[in-house]
Design an enzyme around this catalytic site. Structure first.
Site, PDB file in Angstrom:
ATOM      1  N   GLY A 128       2.817  -3.051   8.721  1.00 55.91           N
ATOM      2  CA  GLY A 128       3.129  -3.283  10.129  1.00 55.91           C
ATOM      3  C   GLY A 128       4.588  -3.675  10.273  1.00 55.91           C
ATOM      4  O   GLY A 128       5.131  -4.429   9.465  1.00 55.91           O
TER       5      GLY A 128
ATOM      6  N   THR B  96       0.822  -1.213   0.000  1.00 56.24           N
ATOM      7  CA  THR B  96       0.000   0.000   0.000  1.00 56.24           C
ATOM      8  C   THR B  96       0.857   1.264   0.000  1.00 56.24           C
ATOM      9  O   THR B  96       1.913   1.308   0.632  1.00 56.24           O
ATOM     10  CB  THR B  96      -0.905  -0.014   1.238  1.00 56.24           C
TER      11      THR B  96
ATOM     12  N   GLU C 141      -7.241  -5.879   3.737  1.00 53.86           N
ATOM     13  CA  GLU C 141      -7.432  -7.116   2.975  1.00 53.86           C
ATOM     14  C   GLU C 141      -8.653  -7.022   2.062  1.00 53.86           C
ATOM     15  O   GLU C 141      -9.345  -8.007   1.812  1.00 53.86           O
ATOM     16  CB  GLU C 141      -7.572  -8.330   3.921  1.00 53.86           C
TER      17      GLU C 141
END
Lengths: 661, 661
Positions: free
Chosen positions: A178, A139, A421
């Site tokens: 993350g 992303t 997701e």
């Protein structure tokens, strides 16, 4: 133990342990789960401070410590089965996340699936020994769902046999992964591959981002934390800006696509290969919905059994708030939903495993259906759970707002599932695409199989919704099979309505794309009805597997409540389609009230059956022993703001204020 | 300025400034508001760190500093009008709260209204000069809504002419009052008054809790912060345990009830006197709903105008996400709701003022209706807004989850309104009590006036919902007056249904109280329909006041969207009652799509008209200039986790991990 909650347990009509075994899929699994959980519960290394009392930096520190500890302990205990690892980590992390989550969930799996043999030999030992700690950077600041829109570039330079990576714009900065901000020293970066003057689309590259010894960012790498979020604050979601970063040609993951030393691009054999992971994760999220909902219901229902408030009859003691019809109406349908989603989650896992075996043998035939199902159910269950957690929180009154209830943590931890997701609206539209396509196949004379086979009947039905009078009213509102049928017909009619909307738009000379966009509301509605049907059906199917009479009885009541409550909440659909008559809808409202009363004595037992240890919930309101108030007081006294009797702001601002007036 | 958002502004069909003037109730008010806002915007003392980057203790410190500053600056500027003070503080506090909020909102007003003349002379100068900083301690750990259940005792001791205050149980500890934990040195404590062996119910006492010089808690006082919450973390909501605390007889607020020196209790003249404040605060909350919703819509719609994603037509550039029908369907009905609630909020304030003037002259006749209306509308608007904020947040995709969007702050700051000042379900039931009582009066032959006068028709209508065929279908789905009528009939029918449910329960020999509880679902539904009718009606009424043609046109579209969207979301009710036919409900769905397209060009202008300064919103996504991405990056880099390149946890856990494996 609190006497109210003790009495609740004595009143249950079924054996809680047996229901727990059903949820675990066998008594041996319950036993093994508890063994693993007890490793954490008895481990002094996991007796840590409530993260709610820590600063963000301290939370992150705690999460990294826990990640490192878990690695060592799992080795020590020899736990290697993925399901058992999940179980262990699940308890250890409580309502929070693993600092190194993406190393396990995305970095390693991508290496396993996309390294060529030489790359495997180099990277796997490094990653498995945590010399390399990695994340997965896809992303970007300006780009999410639409992968073709990603802007990061990897340009091959045959002179040095290197790729040059760049973030050409602000919107191309990698954003969200993350563990990227502080933890990882490598990232798998998704970038548009340019070689010999052509763009070949997105490919994955292993990019070193921090020095493996000093952990200092490497030249050309601008990396950091994206700042505080609604939740996930123990995780260092990060940004990554690449400024002419050079990596070796061998750092492109080359199991499928390749770039030869001279810059020649070699295509991958199939595009379907990355499809499976997405489907797996979405299927898993259905189970996450069930778990978040089970936790929330456990907290709200236990607390509602010990909380007394107001009066039903004047002069009598304040009743348990669980005795109010409005409280039951808030919570029991959600409890039924928690069971429904648990069974749907089990179904998704089993179906994924079955279909995945096929895929490993080259059979992709069932993948499109599973893809459509997992997309829609991911959206359906996460949206429903998201609202439900907040209903549970607010049903606890003011105390639900305290972090001690854990409900705020459960919410902020869960709510991203609606977005990540695959954003939920996009997911619903993907499922709708499959439904409309299937409907088109029926219209073209094909016979469908699988979960959409109900669309076969579309051809025989009148296209327009009919008035009630014209339909034979055969629905039995107490018969689940009959209700499954009604949900099915609702789905079929809404799929048809959406397909007709597209047709009408096309007749107005709109392009296919505009027709699709102008029908999107109807398409989402059709997907929603389809998923609702699937859930009611799977819950009903599950009842057939339950042998114990007492449990079968209470689960049937739950399934009936789930189905009837769904009808009242969407009664317009059922009336509009002529599937139910007005008197039937009124009957259903009355029947729901009866079901609430029937479930009342079993409410606490039904949440006990989820068997969630106190430590996992970290909720003062949801404690198994029901001793809420003394522990709330205890918890509050530990609040950091109470570490001094007089806060420094008194001396800095309040006292001086008086003399300035 | 971002070119997308600039183009949006150029496309608007109306004069934004004129709409802002309508919202402010006059151009002079807009001018004065901006003058006051500019005092904050230009004041270097209010250029502070984003609270999202601070620890809880730092946040509290910042809030206390701000509270003290505001007091000094308001004096300096000579701002004394309550509305102007509100406006000033509103900008200064951003999405957060005042540390000394309850001193102004509850402590001072209670002193003003409940001190006798002697008490006023003593306490007002102290409180107005902040020698005494106070709060209002009513709620207890185990008791909220039900005031009779409060356990704190104040026992009069004639020997010393003192009250002895005690928290006899854990559940009686005072819990939640803002400013109690650390800030206040006094509290108005609500306690059960015991004198001469009798309990006389709840009364208010001024209790010193901290030394006025050292700020150290006084003997017998256990006071502190209740710990971190979902939001409000800059506020020290506190607990207070009283252990034989003795206060002078004169510390009981004695304007109405009294205790003579010998212990004789003197009753207050009327119970209605405390009723007004509650009604005022609930009426105010309706306006708070509108403001929170206006902020959220501003952020989501501006961001949707600058965010590009995916593709509608293959090969073309990614469209603004505001061009997706699903995005419009999420946001535009909420924007319409923000306008609806703004006008309802204005109506509530005006009505309160009007009725309050009557009360001051001893006329309580309209109070019950206002009480019922404010209770229901408080619940109706806060529930709707609560869900809406989250829809706005999730409509911003991943970035909505970042604290930089401000949407998490807006949500956690707003969501307690569903619980405080009367829990929403309890509020809905209070309104229902008024509706059912009014319905009973009609049945007994009385003629009603005011907002429930529509129930007068109940007597003439058939009691059972009728099939569509039996009703003349006169509803014009494009005519707001006609839609108001339909909402009114829906409310009337649902009130009737609830009243009949109670009757049926009574016929089954249930007690009045059990009959009420067993009909609670229907009662809440009736209240909800009543409130929905009121909102549609008030929005429609407002249109009559708008002279500007262009604004009248766009506001009419908004009102129509609000009304029609409400029908589709509750279509079951309208179909069930035979108020609309199936073809009409289908038409409405189609009409809504047209309205979305019509509103599209004005979407940004419609949020601009709320005229909320960037500083007030503190949202990177909602910036007026639309420059989102560069500012997100800028904001993230200031995150405290980025203050060092290498977090200490690397040296503590990650590096050592390697050697342990």
């Amino acid at each position: 133990m609190n006497p109210d909650i003790m009495r609740e347990r004595q009143n249950a009509t079924f054996d809680v342990e047996k229901l727990t075994n059903i949820l675990d899929r066998g008594p041996e699994k319950t036993k093994r789960r508890r063994e693993i959980e007890s490793l954490i519960l008895s481990d002094p290394d996991f007796q840590e401070e409530d993260p709610n009392f820590l600063s963000r930096s301290e939370r992150y520190d705690q999460a990294v410590r826990k990640s490192a500890q878990m690695i060592l302990k799992l080795r020590e205990y020899g736990i290697a089965d993925p399901e058992e690892i999940y179980c262990y980590k699940n308890i250890a992390r409580g309502n929070h996340h693993e600092a190194m989550g993406l190393h396990f969930a995305m970095f390693l799996p991508t290496l396993y699936s996309q390294c060529d043999p030489q790359q495997s030999r180099k990277w796997l030992p490094l990653a498995e020994s945590y010399q390399v700690v990695g994340t997965y950077a896809q992303t970007e600041l300006g780009h999410g769902t639409h992968l073709r829109g990603l802007e990061t570039t990897a340009t091959y330079d045959p002179a040095t046999q290197e790729f040059v990576l760049n973030s050409p714009t602000v919107s191309s900065i990698k954003w969200w992964p993350g563990g990227l901000g502080k933890t990882s020293n490598h990232a798998i970066v998704l970038a548009q591959l340019y070689t010999q003057g052509n763009c070949h689309g997105l490919h994955a590259f292993i990019v070193p981002i921090r020095d493996m010894n000093t952990h200092v960012p490497l030249p050309g790498i601008v990396v950091g934390d994206i700042g505080p979020k609604f939740g996930f604050n123990e995780v260092d979601n990060g940004f990554l800006k690449l400024e002419n970063v050079r990596i070796s040609r061998e750092n492109m993951l080359m199991k499928y696509a390749k770039v030869e030393p001279d810059g020649t691009y070699v295509k991958p054999p199939s595009a379907k290969l990355t499809y499976g992971t997405m489907v797996f994760i979405r299927s898993m999220i259905v189970g996450e919905s069930a778990r978040a909902l089970a936790k929330s219901c456990t907290i709200a229902i236990r607390y509602s059994a010990v909380r007394h408030q107001s009066e039903i009859r004047p002069g009598e003691p304040e009743p348990q708030i669980l005795d109010y019809q409005t409280q039951q109406y808030k919570l029991f349908p959600l409890l039924a939903m928690a069971y429904a989603f648990t069974f749907v989650g089990q179904y998704m896992t089993q179906t994924y495993q079955r279909i995945n075996e096929g895929i490993n043998e080259g059979d992709f035939s069932e993948l499109p259906e599973l893809h459509a199902l997992s997309a829609g159910l991911k959206a359906f269950t996460t949206w429903a759970t998201n609202s439900a957690i907040e209903v549970c929180r607010m049903s606890c009154g003011g105390h639900g707002y305290s972090r001690s209830s854990a409900l705020p943590d459960i919410y902020v931890d869960f709510t991203p599932t609606c977005t990540y997701e695959g954003e939920n609206t996009v997911m619903m539209l993907q499922t709708a695409r499959y439904l409309v396509k299937s409907y088109g196949q029926v219209k073209a004379g094909h016979q469908l199989s699988g979960i959409v086979s109900y669309l076969n009947e579309a051809d025989h039905r009148s296209v327009q919704p009919q008035p009630v009078a014209a339909r034979p009213t055969v629905v039995d509102i107490n018969d689940l099979t009959s209700l499954v049928e009604v949900y099915k017909l609702r789905a079929a009619i809404l799929v048809e309505l959406a397909a007709k909307s597209i047709q009408q738009e096309l007749q107005r000379r709109k392009s296919q794309e505009d027709a699709w966009n102008n029908s999107a509301i109807d398409l989402v509605r059709a997907s929603d009805a389809h998923c609702h049907y699937v859930v009611v059906k799977l819950f009903t199917d599950k009842l057939g597997e339950i042998g114990d009479t007492a449990i079968h009885s209470v689960m049937s009541t739950m399934a009936l409540l789930y189905a009837l409550h769904g009808i009242t909440k969407n009664s317009g659909d059922f009336l509009q389609a002529g599937l139910l008559s007005v008197p039937q809808v009124l009957q259903i409202s009355g029947r729901i009230k009866e079901l609430l009363s029937q479930l009342r004595p079993n409410a606490v037992a039904l949440v006990d059956a989820f068997d969630i240890p106190d430590k996992k919930m970290n909720s003062v309101l949801g404690r198994y022993d029901g001793n809420v108030y003394e522990n709330l007081f205890e918890w509050a006294r530990r609040s950091p703001l109470n570490s001094t009797e007089v806060h420094e702001s008194y001396h800095k601002y309040l006292k001086p204020l008086r003399s300035k007036l």
